[in-house]
Design a protein around this motif. Structure first.
Motif, PDB file in Angstrom:
ATOM      1  N   ALA A   3       0.839  -1.199   0.000  1.00 23.88           N
ATOM      2  CA  ALA A   3       0.000   0.000   0.000  1.00 23.88           C
ATOM      3  C   ALA A   3       0.876   1.250   0.000  1.00 23.88           C
ATOM      4  O   ALA A   3       1.859   1.344   0.725  1.00 23.88           O
ATOM      5  CB  ALA A   3      -0.900   0.005   1.231  1.00 23.88           C
ATOM      6  N   ARG A   4       0.489   2.213  -0.834  1.00 19.65           N
ATOM      7  CA  ARG A   4       1.206   3.479  -0.920  1.00 19.65           C
ATOM      8  C   ARG A   4       0.204   4.617  -0.722  1.00 19.65           C
ATOM      9  O   ARG A   4      -0.993   4.386  -0.519  1.00 19.65           O
ATOM     10  CB  ARG A   4       1.906   3.633  -2.278  1.00 19.65           C
ATOM     11  CG  ARG A   4       2.856   2.507  -2.630  1.00 19.65           C
ATOM     12  CD  ARG A   4       3.895   2.222  -1.589  1.00 19.65           C
ATOM     13  NE  ARG A   4       4.958   3.215  -1.594  1.00 19.65           N
ATOM     14  CZ  ARG A   4       5.905   3.276  -0.718  1.00 19.65           C
ATOM     15  NH1 ARG A   4       5.938   2.407   0.274  1.00 19.65           N
ATOM     16  NH2 ARG A   4       6.826   4.186  -0.775  1.00 19.65           N
ATOM     17  N   ALA A   5       0.689   5.803  -0.821  1.00 20.67           N
ATOM     18  CA  ALA A   5      -0.148   6.974  -0.569  1.00 20.67           C
ATOM     19  C   ALA A   5      -1.260   7.118  -1.608  1.00 20.67           C
ATOM     20  O   ALA A   5      -1.122   6.692  -2.748  1.00 20.67           O
ATOM     21  CB  ALA A   5       0.713   8.239  -0.574  1.00 20.67           C
ATOM     22  N   ARG A   6      -2.367   7.730  -1.193  1.00 22.55           N
ATOM     23  CA  ARG A   6      -3.495   8.076  -2.059  1.00 22.55           C
ATOM     24  C   ARG A   6      -4.136   6.859  -2.726  1.00 22.55           C
ATOM     25  O   ARG A   6      -4.591   6.922  -3.864  1.00 22.55           O
ATOM     26  CB  ARG A   6      -3.048   9.088  -3.119  1.00 22.55           C
ATOM     27  CG  ARG A   6      -2.465  10.345  -2.479  1.00 22.55           C
ATOM     28  CD  ARG A   6      -1.883  11.273  -3.466  1.00 22.55           C
ATOM     29  NE  ARG A   6      -2.947  11.989  -4.154  1.00 22.55           N
ATOM     30  CZ  ARG A   6      -2.734  12.955  -5.031  1.00 22.55           C
ATOM     31  NH1 ARG A   6      -1.497  13.314  -5.325  1.00 22.55           N
ATOM     32  NH2 ARG A   6      -3.729  13.565  -5.604  1.00 22.55           N
ATOM     33  N   GLY A   7      -4.154   5.735  -2.003  1.00 22.23           N
ATOM     34  CA  GLY A   7      -4.860   4.555  -2.493  1.00 22.23           C
ATOM     35  C   GLY A   7      -4.144   3.794  -3.578  1.00 22.23           C
ATOM     36  O   GLY A   7      -4.741   2.937  -4.226  1.00 22.23           O
ATOM     37  N   ARG A   8      -2.921   4.085  -3.788  1.00 24.29           N
ATOM     38  CA  ARG A   8      -2.168   3.386  -4.832  1.00 24.29           C
ATOM     39  C   ARG A   8      -1.476   2.151  -4.243  1.00 24.29           C
ATOM     40  O   ARG A   8      -1.408   1.975  -3.038  1.00 24.29           O
ATOM     41  CB  ARG A   8      -1.117   4.320  -5.427  1.00 24.29           C
ATOM     42  CG  ARG A   8      -1.727   5.463  -6.221  1.00 24.29           C
ATOM     43  CD  ARG A   8      -0.635   6.208  -6.960  1.00 24.29           C
ATOM     44  NE  ARG A   8      -1.233   7.197  -7.840  1.00 24.29           N
ATOM     45  CZ  ARG A   8      -1.358   8.486  -7.543  1.00 24.29           C
ATOM     46  NH1 ARG A   8      -0.951   8.935  -6.379  1.00 24.29           N
ATOM     47  NH2 ARG A   8      -1.895   9.314  -8.404  1.00 24.29           N
ATOM     48  N   GLY A   9      -0.948   1.340  -5.156  1.00 24.16           N
ATOM     49  CA  GLY A   9      -0.175   0.175  -4.742  1.00 24.16           C
ATOM     50  C   GLY A   9       1.142   0.127  -5.498  1.00 24.16           C
ATOM     51  O   GLY A   9       1.193   0.479  -6.673  1.00 24.16           O
TER      52      GLY A   9
END
Length: 111
Positions: free
Chosen positions: A87-93
């Motif tokens: 999981a990364r920032a702003r709902g990204r992967g």
């Protein structure tokens, strides 16, 4: 006579396994095992196990003298890669690649 040992699906990157390989090619088996024993790398332990297996195969299956064996070749190939996401920032992967390797060690008798 050449004798092989293969270790498959080792969960370490091929790049990390290839680092100690060049120091071993062409050396007598006992010297190669001593070099691996004192290398501070995880890869050295894995290659050492495969090399010991090749020596055992030569001694048991082909009745070769262990003292006359040299490391003819060591090949490290890429195995299957596990693909994971973090999981990364702003709902990204972000993709994470967990690489694996196949090791082939060939030992031969000195002439």
């Amino acid at each position: 006579m050449e004798v092989k040992a293969v270790t498959k699906y080792v969960r370490i990157s091929p790049l990390k396994l290839r680092a100690p390989v060049e120091a071993l090619k062409g050396k007598p088996v006992e010297e190669a095992l001593n070099i691996l024993k004192f290398m501070p790398l995880k890869a050295a332990g894995i290659i050492s196990k495969t090399l010991s297996s090749a020596v055992a195969n030569a001694e048991h299956n082909n009745e070769l003298d262990v003292d006359d064996l040299i490391v003819k070749n060591i090949v490290v190939d890429q195995g299957p890669t596990l693909k994971r996401f973090r999981a990364r920032a702003r709902g990204r992967g972000a993709r994470i690649l967990k690489r694996s390797s196949h090791i082939t060690v060939t030992v031969a008798e000195t002439v």
